[in-house]
Scaffold this motif. Structure first.
Motif, PDB file in Angstrom:
ATOM      1  N   ILE A  40      -6.484   7.963   3.467  1.00  0.00           N
ATOM      2  CA  ILE A  40      -5.429   6.959   3.336  1.00  0.00           C
ATOM      3  C   ILE A  40      -4.261   7.591   2.589  1.00  0.00           C
ATOM      4  O   ILE A  40      -4.467   8.338   1.623  1.00  0.00           O
ATOM      5  N   GLU A  41      -3.042   7.322   3.036  1.00  0.00           N
ATOM      6  CA  GLU A  41      -1.859   7.923   2.436  1.00  0.00           C
ATOM      7  C   GLU A  41      -1.807   7.602   0.942  1.00  0.00           C
ATOM      8  O   GLU A  41      -1.968   6.448   0.549  1.00  0.00           O
ATOM      9  N   PRO A  42      -1.569   8.617   0.072  1.00  0.00           N
ATOM     10  CA  PRO A  42      -1.498   8.367  -1.381  1.00  0.00           C
ATOM     11  C   PRO A  42      -0.487   7.275  -1.743  1.00  0.00           C
ATOM     12  O   PRO A  42      -0.744   6.463  -2.627  1.00  0.00           O
ATOM     13  N   ALA A  43       0.649   7.235  -1.054  1.00  0.00           N
ATOM     14  CA  ALA A  43       1.658   6.217  -1.364  1.00  0.00           C
ATOM     15  C   ALA A  43       1.106   4.821  -1.115  1.00  0.00           C
ATOM     16  O   ALA A  43       1.414   3.875  -1.847  1.00  0.00           O
ATOM     17  N   ARG A  44       0.285   4.724  -0.072  1.00  0.00           N
ATOM     18  CA  ARG A  44      -0.315   3.433   0.261  1.00  0.00           C
ATOM     19  C   ARG A  44      -1.323   3.024  -0.816  1.00  0.00           C
ATOM     20  O   ARG A  44      -1.375   1.873  -1.232  1.00  0.00           O
ATOM     21  N   LEU A  45      -2.113   3.973  -1.286  1.00  0.00           N
ATOM     22  CA  LEU A  45      -3.074   3.691  -2.345  1.00  0.00           C
ATOM     23  C   LEU A  45      -2.366   3.297  -3.637  1.00  0.00           C
ATOM     24  O   LEU A  45      -2.817   2.406  -4.354  1.00  0.00           O
ATOM     25  N   LEU A  46      -1.258   3.970  -3.903  1.00  0.00           N
ATOM     26  CA  LEU A  46      -0.532   3.661  -5.137  1.00  0.00           C
ATOM     27  C   LEU A  46       0.060   2.257  -5.065  1.00  0.00           C
ATOM     28  O   LEU A  46       0.114   1.547  -6.063  1.00  0.00           O
ATOM     29  N   ALA A  47       0.490   1.858  -3.879  1.00  0.00           N
ATOM     30  CA  ALA A  47       1.061   0.521  -3.728  1.00  0.00           C
ATOM     31  C   ALA A  47      -0.035  -0.540  -3.782  1.00  0.00           C
ATOM     32  O   ALA A  47       0.169  -1.630  -4.299  1.00  0.00           O
ATOM     33  N   GLU A  48      -1.213  -0.195  -3.271  1.00  0.00           N
ATOM     34  CA  GLU A  48      -2.293  -1.183  -3.173  1.00  0.00           C
ATOM     35  C   GLU A  48      -3.633  -0.459  -3.286  1.00  0.00           C
ATOM     36  O   GLU A  48      -4.231  -0.098  -2.288  1.00  0.00           O
ATOM     37  N   PRO A  49      -4.095  -0.243  -4.544  1.00  0.00           N
ATOM     38  CA  PRO A  49      -5.298   0.594  -4.745  1.00  0.00           C
ATOM     39  C   PRO A  49      -6.566   0.030  -4.123  1.00  0.00           C
ATOM     40  O   PRO A  49      -7.546   0.759  -3.992  1.00  0.00           O
ATOM     41  N   THR A  50      -6.562  -1.246  -3.746  1.00  0.00           N
ATOM     42  CA  THR A  50      -7.797  -1.822  -3.202  1.00  0.00           C
ATOM     43  C   THR A  50      -7.895  -1.691  -1.683  1.00  0.00           C
ATOM     44  O   THR A  50      -8.871  -2.147  -1.098  1.00  0.00           O
ATOM     45  N   VAL A  51      -6.902  -1.081  -1.044  1.00  0.00           N
ATOM     46  CA  VAL A  51      -6.960  -0.996   0.424  1.00  0.00           C
ATOM     47  C   VAL A  51      -8.159  -0.166   0.882  1.00  0.00           C
ATOM     48  O   VAL A  51      -8.569   0.794   0.228  1.00  0.00           O
ATOM     49  N   LEU A  52      -8.708  -0.561   2.017  1.00  0.00           N
ATOM     50  CA  LEU A  52      -9.885   0.117   2.560  1.00  0.00           C
ATOM     51  C   LEU A  52      -9.566   0.898   3.824  1.00  0.00           C
ATOM     52  O   LEU A  52     -10.393   1.673   4.305  1.00  0.00           O
ATOM     53  N   ARG A  53      -8.372   0.665   4.360  1.00  0.00           N
ATOM     54  CA  ARG A  53      -8.052   1.263   5.662  1.00  0.00           C
ATOM     55  C   ARG A  53      -6.705   1.958   5.630  1.00  0.00           C
ATOM     56  O   ARG A  53      -5.824   1.578   4.856  1.00  0.00           O
ATOM     57  N   CYS A  54      -6.533   2.937   6.517  1.00  0.00           N
ATOM     58  CA  CYS A  54      -5.224   3.545   6.693  1.00  0.00           C
ATOM     59  C   CYS A  54      -4.297   2.538   7.367  1.00  0.00           C
ATOM     60  O   CYS A  54      -4.751   1.500   7.876  1.00  0.00           O
ATOM     61  N   THR A  55      -3.015   2.825   7.376  1.00  0.00           N
ATOM     62  CA  THR A  55      -2.041   1.870   7.886  1.00  0.00           C
ATOM     63  C   THR A  55      -2.356   1.442   9.324  1.00  0.00           C
ATOM     64  O   THR A  55      -2.350   0.255   9.640  1.00  0.00           O
ATOM     65  N   ALA A  56      -2.658   2.404  10.174  1.00  0.00           N
ATOM     66  CA  ALA A  56      -2.901   2.097  11.589  1.00  0.00           C
ATOM     67  C   ALA A  56      -4.113   1.183  11.754  1.00  0.00           C
ATOM     68  O   ALA A  56      -4.065   0.191  12.485  1.00  0.00           O
ATOM     69  N   CYS A  57      -5.199   1.498  11.045  1.00  0.00           N
ATOM     70  CA  CYS A  57      -6.413   0.686  11.170  1.00  0.00           C
ATOM     71  C   CYS A  57      -6.215  -0.703  10.562  1.00  0.00           C
ATOM     72  O   CYS A  57      -6.751  -1.688  11.062  1.00  0.00           O
ATOM     73  N   GLN A  58      -5.450  -0.776   9.472  1.00  0.00           N
ATOM     74  CA  GLN A  58      -5.190  -2.062   8.843  1.00  0.00           C
ATOM     75  C   GLN A  58      -4.419  -2.969   9.803  1.00  0.00           C
ATOM     76  O   GLN A  58      -4.723  -4.155   9.953  1.00  0.00           O
ATOM     77  N   GLN A  59      -3.427  -2.377  10.482  1.00  0.00           N
ATOM     78  CA  GLN A  59      -2.642  -3.170  11.422  1.00  0.00           C
ATOM     79  C   GLN A  59      -3.529  -3.665  12.560  1.00  0.00           C
ATOM     80  O   GLN A  59      -3.443  -4.816  12.967  1.00  0.00           O
ATOM     81  N   ARG A  60      -4.405  -2.787  13.043  1.00  0.00           N
ATOM     82  CA  ARG A  60      -5.314  -3.182  14.118  1.00  0.00           C
ATOM     83  C   ARG A  60      -6.259  -4.276  13.625  1.00  0.00           C
ATOM     84  O   ARG A  60      -6.491  -5.277  14.303  1.00  0.00           O
ATOM     85  N   PHE A  61      -6.778  -4.104  12.404  1.00  0.00           N
ATOM     86  CA  PHE A  61      -7.707  -5.077  11.822  1.00  0.00           C
ATOM     87  C   PHE A  61      -7.043  -6.449  11.677  1.00  0.00           C
ATOM     88  O   PHE A  61      -7.598  -7.473  12.050  1.00  0.00           O
ATOM     89  N   GLU A  62      -5.814  -6.449  11.142  1.00  0.00           N
ATOM     90  CA  GLU A  62      -5.126  -7.727  10.937  1.00  0.00           C
ATOM     91  C   GLU A  62      -4.791  -8.372  12.269  1.00  0.00           C
ATOM     92  O   GLU A  62      -4.819  -9.595  12.404  1.00  0.00           O
TER      93      GLU A  62
END
Ligand code: ZN
Length: 128
Positions: free
Chosen positions: A95-117
C-alpha cells in the motif's frame, strides 16, 4: 520488502494518538458511570417522543461508528509489527506510504479499495 522503520514508527504514533482521542471521546459520550459502553439517551431533554427517538438513533449510530473505528485502530496496531502490515489484503501489493499516512487503518491499496467500495456500496465512505 517490509515497511521502513521510520514510517512504521510514524504510523504507530498516529494510531496511538487517535486511539487515545477515540477513547476520550467515547468516555465523554458513551461510557456509563459503571464503565460499560452505553449510549446516552436524550430522554428527558424534550417531551417529544419522536425527537427523542431520532436523537437517540443518531447517538447510537455515532457510538457504533466510534466503536468500529476503535476496533480498526486496535487491529492496525496489532498488525503494525507483522509483515502483513502495509500489504493489500486483496492483491498483496504494498500500500502506498502516503495512503497509509493519511489513513493508517486501511487494508487495501487504492485500486482494490475502489473495487471493494464499488462492490459493497460502502455507505458513508467507511474505510475499513
Ligand atoms: Zn490491492
Amino acid at each position: 520488502m517490509s515497511l521502513a522503520t521510520d514510517l512504521r514508527n510514524t504510523l504507530r504514533d498516529k494510531l496511538q494518538q487517535r486511539r487515545v482521542q477515540m477513547l476520550a471521546d467515547l468516555r465523554d459520550e458513551s461510557i456509563s458511570d459503571e464503565g460499560t459502553l452505553a449510549v446516552r439517551s436524550h430522554r428527558g431533554e424534550t417531551d417529544d417522543e419522536a425527537v427523542v427517538e431520532s436523537m437517540d438513533a443518531v447517538e447510537i449510530a455515532s457510538t457504533a461508528r466510534d466503536a468500529t473505528e476503535l476496533a480498526a485502530i486496535d487491529s492496525a496496531l496489532q498488525r503494525l509489527d507483522t509483515p502483513d502490515f502495509g500489504i493489500c489484503i486483496d492483491c498483496g501489493a504494498e500500500i502506498e506510504p502516503a495512503r497509509l499516512l493519511a489513513e493508517p487503518t486501511v487494508l487495501r491499496c487504492t485500486a482494490c479499495q475502489q473495487r471493494f467500495e464499488h462492490q459493497h456500496h460502502t455507505p458513508g465512505g467507511a474505510r475499513l
